[in-house]
Design a protein around this motif. Structure first.
Motif, PDB file in Angstrom:
ATOM      1  N   GLN A  18      37.053  28.915  35.541  1.00 32.62           N
ATOM      2  CA  GLN A  18      35.904  29.643  36.075  1.00 32.62           C
ATOM      3  C   GLN A  18      36.242  30.227  37.440  1.00 32.62           C
ATOM      4  O   GLN A  18      35.897  31.368  37.748  1.00 32.62           O
ATOM      5  CB  GLN A  18      34.686  28.731  36.161  1.00 32.62           C
ATOM      6  CG  GLN A  18      34.115  28.401  34.801  1.00 32.62           C
ATOM      7  CD  GLN A  18      33.029  27.339  34.863  1.00 32.62           C
ATOM      8  OE1 GLN A  18      32.756  26.761  35.911  1.00 32.62           O
ATOM      9  NE2 GLN A  18      32.405  27.080  33.727  1.00 32.62           N
ATOM     10  N   SER A  19      36.944  29.454  38.247  1.00 31.93           N
ATOM     11  CA  SER A  19      37.348  29.921  39.570  1.00 31.93           C
ATOM     12  C   SER A  19      38.393  31.036  39.466  1.00 31.93           C
ATOM     13  O   SER A  19      38.312  32.052  40.149  1.00 31.93           O
ATOM     14  CB  SER A  19      37.902  28.752  40.376  1.00 31.93           C
ATOM     15  OG  SER A  19      38.450  29.195  41.577  1.00 31.93           O
ATOM     16  N   ASN A  21      38.897  33.036  36.960  1.00 31.74           N
ATOM     17  CA  ASN A  21      38.334  34.217  36.308  1.00 31.74           C
ATOM     18  C   ASN A  21      37.650  35.160  37.295  1.00 31.74           C
ATOM     19  O   ASN A  21      37.493  36.340  37.021  1.00 31.74           O
ATOM     20  CB  ASN A  21      37.366  33.799  35.200  1.00 31.74           C
ATOM     21  CG  ASN A  21      37.260  34.821  34.111  1.00 31.74           C
ATOM     22  OD1 ASN A  21      38.216  35.522  33.802  1.00 31.74           O
ATOM     23  ND2 ASN A  21      36.096  34.920  33.518  1.00 31.74           N
ATOM     24  N   ASP A  22      37.258  34.641  38.463  1.00 30.67           N
ATOM     25  CA  ASP A  22      36.624  35.471  39.484  1.00 30.67           C
ATOM     26  C   ASP A  22      37.637  36.209  40.349  1.00 30.67           C
ATOM     27  O   ASP A  22      37.257  37.069  41.141  1.00 30.67           O
ATOM     28  CB  ASP A  22      35.729  34.600  40.384  1.00 30.67           C
ATOM     29  CG  ASP A  22      34.517  34.070  39.636  1.00 30.67           C
ATOM     30  OD1 ASP A  22      34.099  34.695  38.649  1.00 30.67           O
ATOM     31  OD2 ASP A  22      33.991  33.010  40.046  1.00 30.67           O
ATOM     32  N   GLN A  23      38.913  35.881  40.213  1.00 29.32           N
ATOM     33  CA  GLN A  23      39.939  36.498  41.040  1.00 29.32           C
ATOM     34  C   GLN A  23      40.218  37.933  40.604  1.00 29.32           C
ATOM     35  O   GLN A  23      40.083  38.281  39.431  1.00 29.32           O
ATOM     36  CB  GLN A  23      41.243  35.699  40.973  1.00 29.32           C
ATOM     37  CG  GLN A  23      41.151  34.321  41.568  1.00 29.32           C
ATOM     38  CD  GLN A  23      42.446  33.547  41.421  1.00 29.32           C
ATOM     39  OE1 GLN A  23      43.505  34.115  41.180  1.00 29.32           O
ATOM     40  NE2 GLN A  23      42.353  32.243  41.566  1.00 29.32           N
ATOM     41  N   LYS A  24      40.631  38.734  41.559  1.00 30.40           N
ATOM     42  CA  LYS A  24      40.976  40.123  41.295  1.00 30.40           C
ATOM     43  C   LYS A  24      42.157  40.179  40.313  1.00 30.40           C
ATOM     44  O   LYS A  24      43.128  39.446  40.445  1.00 30.40           O
ATOM     45  CB  LYS A  24      41.357  40.821  42.596  1.00 30.40           C
ATOM     46  CG  LYS A  24      41.678  42.280  42.416  1.00 30.40           C
ATOM     47  CD  LYS A  24      42.059  42.929  43.714  1.00 30.40           C
ATOM     48  CE  LYS A  24      42.398  44.382  43.432  1.00 30.40           C
ATOM     49  NZ  LYS A  24      43.045  45.033  44.535  1.00 30.40           N
ATOM     50  N   ASP A  40      35.789  33.880  27.816  1.00 30.26           N
ATOM     51  CA  ASP A  40      35.164  34.576  28.935  1.00 30.26           C
ATOM     52  C   ASP A  40      36.049  35.773  29.272  1.00 30.26           C
ATOM     53  O   ASP A  40      37.103  35.625  29.868  1.00 30.26           O
ATOM     54  CB  ASP A  40      35.022  33.657  30.146  1.00 30.26           C
ATOM     55  CG  ASP A  40      34.132  34.248  31.226  1.00 30.26           C
ATOM     56  OD1 ASP A  40      33.812  35.460  31.147  1.00 30.26           O
ATOM     57  OD2 ASP A  40      33.756  33.509  32.148  1.00 30.26           O
ATOM     58  N   LYS A  42      36.139  39.907  30.713  1.00 31.62           N
ATOM     59  CA  LYS A  42      35.419  40.913  31.494  1.00 31.62           C
ATOM     60  C   LYS A  42      34.882  42.029  30.586  1.00 31.62           C
ATOM     61  O   LYS A  42      33.829  42.576  30.835  1.00 31.62           O
ATOM     62  CB  LYS A  42      36.331  41.531  32.560  1.00 31.62           C
ATOM     63  CG  LYS A  42      36.902  40.530  33.546  1.00 31.62           C
ATOM     64  CD  LYS A  42      35.950  40.204  34.642  1.00 31.62           C
ATOM     65  CE  LYS A  42      36.432  39.425  35.799  1.00 31.62           C
ATOM     66  NZ  LYS A  42      37.225  38.352  35.863  1.00 31.62           N
TER      67      LYS A  42
END
Length: 113
Positions: A18-19, A21-24, A40, A42
């Motif tokens: 989850q962490s 997946n938020d990265q650029k 998950d 984009k």
């Protein structure tokens, strides 16, 4: 008294994902176990494409190691002109992490290992 249930290894991996997946540059992931899967991405319209890519990479890796009698594949990295796939086994779960080519997959691997 409230007793917290210790997290399983796979719950820990899911929290890390989850962490990550938020990265650029991260396009998403598929985490499959024997009885469940977590997806998950984009771009959810590409679920089938990514699932087929992931399964094909796993099959090719398995076929190559069987032919060459090398044992099991633990990690596969596939790069194209724009994207990259990090495929790895974690506690009997198969993870496929999709990213832009510029993302450092070694760093992600070490974090998830």
């Amino acid at each position: 008294m409230i007793v917290k249930k210790p997290k399983t290894d796979i719950e820990t991996v899911q929290k890390k994902l989850q962490s990550i997946n938020d990265q650029k540059g991260i396009l998403g992931y598929i985490l499959r176990g024997s009885q469940s899967a977590s997806i998950d991405l984009k771009d959810p319209t590409k679920i089938i494409d990514y699932a087929m890519f992931s399964a094909t990479a796993i099959d090719v890796g398995r076929n190559m190691t069987e032919t060459l009698q090398m044992g099991e594949v633990n990690t596969i990295v596939v790069e194209s002109e724009e994207t990259k796939l990090l495929s790895m086994n974690i506690n009997n779960h198969h993870l496929s992490l999709f990213m832009e080519k510029s993302v450092n997959h070694d760093k992600l691997y070490k974090n998830l290992k």
